[in-house]
Write a protein that holds these residues in place. Structure first.
Motif, PDB file in Angstrom:
ATOM      1  N   ASP A 150       1.270 -20.452  -6.774  1.00  0.00           N
ATOM      2  CA  ASP A 150       2.529 -19.927  -6.249  1.00  0.00           C
ATOM      3  C   ASP A 150       2.496 -18.403  -6.181  1.00  0.00           C
ATOM      4  O   ASP A 150       3.092 -17.805  -5.281  1.00  0.00           O
ATOM      5  CB  ASP A 150       3.696 -20.372  -7.133  1.00  0.00           C
ATOM      6  N   LEU A 151       1.818 -17.785  -7.143  1.00  0.00           N
ATOM      7  CA  LEU A 151       1.705 -16.325  -7.150  1.00  0.00           C
ATOM      8  C   LEU A 151       0.419 -15.933  -7.871  1.00  0.00           C
ATOM      9  O   LEU A 151       0.398 -15.752  -9.083  1.00  0.00           O
ATOM     10  CB  LEU A 151       2.927 -15.686  -7.833  1.00  0.00           C
ATOM     11  N   PHE A 152      -0.652 -15.785  -7.114  1.00  0.00           N
ATOM     12  CA  PHE A 152      -1.964 -15.507  -7.697  1.00  0.00           C
ATOM     13  C   PHE A 152      -2.001 -14.178  -8.433  1.00  0.00           C
ATOM     14  O   PHE A 152      -2.734 -14.021  -9.402  1.00  0.00           O
ATOM     15  CB  PHE A 152      -3.027 -15.528  -6.598  1.00  0.00           C
ATOM     16  N   CYS A 187      -4.910 -16.076  -0.683  1.00  0.00           N
ATOM     17  CA  CYS A 187      -4.034 -16.265  -1.832  1.00  0.00           C
ATOM     18  C   CYS A 187      -2.611 -15.832  -1.481  1.00  0.00           C
ATOM     19  O   CYS A 187      -2.374 -15.186  -0.457  1.00  0.00           O
ATOM     20  CB  CYS A 187      -4.544 -15.482  -3.041  1.00  0.00           C
ATOM     21  N   LEU A 188      -1.684 -16.175  -2.355  1.00  0.00           N
ATOM     22  CA  LEU A 188      -0.286 -15.808  -2.175  1.00  0.00           C
ATOM     23  C   LEU A 188       0.065 -14.621  -3.062  1.00  0.00           C
ATOM     24  O   LEU A 188      -0.323 -14.559  -4.235  1.00  0.00           O
ATOM     25  CB  LEU A 188       0.621 -16.996  -2.501  1.00  0.00           C
ATOM     26  N   VAL A 189       0.814 -13.677  -2.479  1.00  0.00           N
ATOM     27  CA  VAL A 189       1.196 -12.456  -3.188  1.00  0.00           C
ATOM     28  C   VAL A 189       2.718 -12.305  -3.126  1.00  0.00           C
ATOM     29  O   VAL A 189       3.415 -13.159  -2.582  1.00  0.00           O
ATOM     30  CB  VAL A 189       0.501 -11.225  -2.572  1.00  0.00           C
ATOM     31  N   ARG A 190       3.193 -11.208  -3.659  1.00  0.00           N
ATOM     32  CA  ARG A 190       4.642 -10.953  -3.685  1.00  0.00           C
ATOM     33  C   ARG A 190       4.879  -9.473  -3.449  1.00  0.00           C
ATOM     34  O   ARG A 190       4.251  -8.618  -4.083  1.00  0.00           O
ATOM     35  CB  ARG A 190       5.224 -11.413  -5.020  1.00  0.00           C
ATOM     36  N   SER A 191       5.818  -9.166  -2.558  1.00  0.00           N
ATOM     37  CA  SER A 191       5.924  -7.790  -2.063  1.00  0.00           C
ATOM     38  C   SER A 191       6.466  -6.800  -3.084  1.00  0.00           C
ATOM     39  O   SER A 191       6.162  -5.609  -3.010  1.00  0.00           O
ATOM     40  CB  SER A 191       6.799  -7.743  -0.808  1.00  0.00           C
ATOM     41  N   ASP A 192       7.241  -7.256  -4.073  1.00  0.00           N
ATOM     42  CA  ASP A 192       7.825  -6.302  -5.019  1.00  0.00           C
ATOM     43  C   ASP A 192       6.897  -5.958  -6.173  1.00  0.00           C
ATOM     44  O   ASP A 192       7.215  -5.074  -6.983  1.00  0.00           O
ATOM     45  CB  ASP A 192       9.162  -6.806  -5.557  1.00  0.00           C
ATOM     46  N   ILE A 193       5.727  -6.640  -6.275  1.00  0.00           N
ATOM     47  CA  ILE A 193       4.778  -6.272  -7.333  1.00  0.00           C
ATOM     48  C   ILE A 193       3.424  -5.840  -6.773  1.00  0.00           C
ATOM     49  O   ILE A 193       2.550  -5.443  -7.532  1.00  0.00           O
ATOM     50  CB  ILE A 193       4.586  -7.416  -8.356  1.00  0.00           C
ATOM     51  N   ILE A 194       3.263  -5.912  -5.472  1.00  0.00           N
ATOM     52  CA  ILE A 194       1.988  -5.511  -4.860  1.00  0.00           C
ATOM     53  C   ILE A 194       1.831  -4.001  -4.910  1.00  0.00           C
ATOM     54  O   ILE A 194       2.820  -3.267  -4.869  1.00  0.00           O
ATOM     55  CB  ILE A 194       1.900  -6.021  -3.404  1.00  0.00           C
ATOM     56  N   ASP A 195       0.608  -3.518  -5.045  1.00  0.00           N
ATOM     57  CA  ASP A 195       0.351  -2.078  -5.012  1.00  0.00           C
ATOM     58  C   ASP A 195      -1.090  -1.852  -4.554  1.00  0.00           C
ATOM     59  O   ASP A 195      -1.827  -2.800  -4.259  1.00  0.00           O
ATOM     60  CB  ASP A 195       0.611  -1.417  -6.372  1.00  0.00           C
ATOM     61  N   ASP A 196      -1.494  -0.588  -4.491  1.00  0.00           N
ATOM     62  CA  ASP A 196      -2.842  -0.267  -4.012  1.00  0.00           C
ATOM     63  C   ASP A 196      -3.926  -0.874  -4.890  1.00  0.00           C
ATOM     64  O   ASP A 196      -4.950  -1.349  -4.380  1.00  0.00           O
ATOM     65  CB  ASP A 196      -3.017   1.259  -3.943  1.00  0.00           C
ATOM     66  N   GLY A 228      -0.625 -14.533   1.852  1.00  0.00           N
ATOM     67  CA  GLY A 228       0.661 -15.085   2.269  1.00  0.00           C
ATOM     68  C   GLY A 228       1.737 -14.544   1.353  1.00  0.00           C
ATOM     69  O   GLY A 228       1.501 -14.316   0.163  1.00  0.00           O
ATOM     70  N   ALA A 229       2.920 -14.310   1.903  1.00  0.00           N
ATOM     71  CA  ALA A 229       4.021 -13.772   1.112  1.00  0.00           C
ATOM     72  C   ALA A 229       5.347 -14.339   1.588  1.00  0.00           C
ATOM     73  O   ALA A 229       5.551 -14.537   2.789  1.00  0.00           O
ATOM     74  CB  ALA A 229       4.051 -12.247   1.191  1.00  0.00           C
ATOM     75  N   GLY A 230       6.238 -14.578   0.658  1.00  0.00           N
ATOM     76  CA  GLY A 230       7.569 -15.057   1.006  1.00  0.00           C
ATOM     77  C   GLY A 230       8.495 -13.893   1.325  1.00  0.00           C
ATOM     78  O   GLY A 230       9.165 -13.372   0.445  1.00  0.00           O
ATOM     79  N   PHE A 231       8.522 -13.491   2.588  1.00  0.00           N
ATOM     80  CA  PHE A 231       9.474 -12.454   3.002  1.00  0.00           C
ATOM     81  C   PHE A 231      10.890 -13.022   3.005  1.00  0.00           C
ATOM     82  O   PHE A 231      11.842 -12.310   2.743  1.00  0.00           O
ATOM     83  CB  PHE A 231       9.113 -11.928   4.394  1.00  0.00           C
ATOM     84  N   GLU A 232      11.002 -14.281   3.377  1.00  0.00           N
ATOM     85  CA  GLU A 232      12.209 -15.107   3.314  1.00  0.00           C
ATOM     86  C   GLU A 232      13.316 -14.705   4.280  1.00  0.00           C
ATOM     87  O   GLU A 232      13.889 -15.542   4.952  1.00  0.00           O
ATOM     88  CB  GLU A 232      12.789 -15.171   1.881  1.00  0.00           C
ATOM     89  N   SER A 233      13.660 -13.387   4.355  1.00  0.00           N
ATOM     90  CA  SER A 233      14.755 -12.986   5.243  1.00  0.00           C
ATOM     91  C   SER A 233      14.635 -11.505   5.582  1.00  0.00           C
ATOM     92  O   SER A 233      14.051 -10.727   4.819  1.00  0.00           O
ATOM     93  CB  SER A 233      16.108 -13.247   4.570  1.00  0.00           C
ATOM     94  N   GLY A 234      15.191 -11.149   6.740  1.00  0.00           N
ATOM     95  CA  GLY A 234      15.291  -9.742   7.111  1.00  0.00           C
ATOM     96  C   GLY A 234      16.659  -9.170   6.797  1.00  0.00           C
ATOM     97  O   GLY A 234      16.988  -8.046   7.169  1.00  0.00           O
ATOM     98  N   SER A 235      17.448  -9.950   6.087  1.00  0.00           N
ATOM     99  CA  SER A 235      18.814  -9.542   5.726  1.00  0.00           C
ATOM    100  C   SER A 235      18.874  -9.152   4.258  1.00  0.00           C
ATOM    101  O   SER A 235      18.523  -9.942   3.377  1.00  0.00           O
ATOM    102  CB  SER A 235      19.785 -10.704   5.986  1.00  0.00           C
TER     103      SER A 235
END
Length: 208
Positions: free
Chosen positions: A99-101, A128-137, A152-159
């Motif tokens: 779910d979150l490698f 693998c699956l990542v998450r945008s609020d913990i990703i970094d360089d 792959g990442a769950g952006f889920e919404s543009g709102s």
């Protein structure tokens, strides 16, 4: 309908004690016939799960209920299974289906170091699956070193309104944009998933 009441104590603490999945029970001919399992890449493909659960509790996700809590295989156990897939099945692409490698940064770096020490990055590609609020360089560089070719990442919404509801104020539009920018920088395409039709969502929210 069969209802099973699972308690926290029913979960397996040390998942390293669980043997490798018996993949031979499936139709391996399908997976080991080169085809495109991830965008832009074709090859003999199999999947691997290196952890159970996720530290986050997004409102729409069943992971917290299904796996109860986050537990991960040790880095060596993960790389042992990767080597098994390469040696036993001659795979060319491994889809890490956690779910979150990247949930545990230290473990990620340990896996990366072992992969590089064994030159596995020259033998197989990963997704693998990542998450945008913990990703970094640092994380993106580690994925690049491993030969991760798609994330792959769950952006889920543009709102912003909907993100606050379904991701419990953990992720922002800016976080998602940052992940896209990092993906461009490190030349690792990212697949974004989205959900529409959430409770309280309007047509304008969907259009965002």
């Amino acid at each position: 309908v069969l209802l099973i009441d699972l308690k926290e104590t029913d979960t397996i603490n040390d998942i390293d004690k669980i043997p490798f999945p018996y993949r031979e029970i499936t139709n391996l001919n399908y997976y080991l016939t080169p085809h495109r399992i991830i965008p832009y890449n074709t090859g003999k493909s199999l999947t691997l799960i290196s952890s159970r659960g996720c530290p986050f509790t997004c409102t729409f996700c069943s992971t917290k209920i299904h796996w109860r809590r986050f537990r991960a295989h040790a880095a060596k156990r993960v790389v042992d299974e990767i080597e098994y897939l390469i040696n036993q099945f001659n795979v060319e692409i491994i889809h890490i289906f956690d779910d979150l490698f990247i949930a545990n940064k230290k473990r990620l770096f340990e896996i990366r170091d072992l992969i590089l020490s064994k030159a596995i990055n020259k033998k197989v590609k990963f997704m693998c699956l990542v998450r945008s609020d913990i990703i970094d360089d640092e994380i993106m560089q580690a994925l690049k070193d491993m030969n991760v070719v798609v994330t792959g990442a769950g952006f889920e919404s543009g709102s912003t309104k909907m993100l606050k509801i379904i991701k419990k104020n953990t992720t922002t539009i800016q976080d998602n944009e940052n992940l896209v920018n990092l993906s461009i920088k490190y030349k690792i395409p990212v697949m974004g998933s989205f959900i529409i039709g959430n409770p309280h969502e309007t047509i304008d929210d969907i259009k965002e």
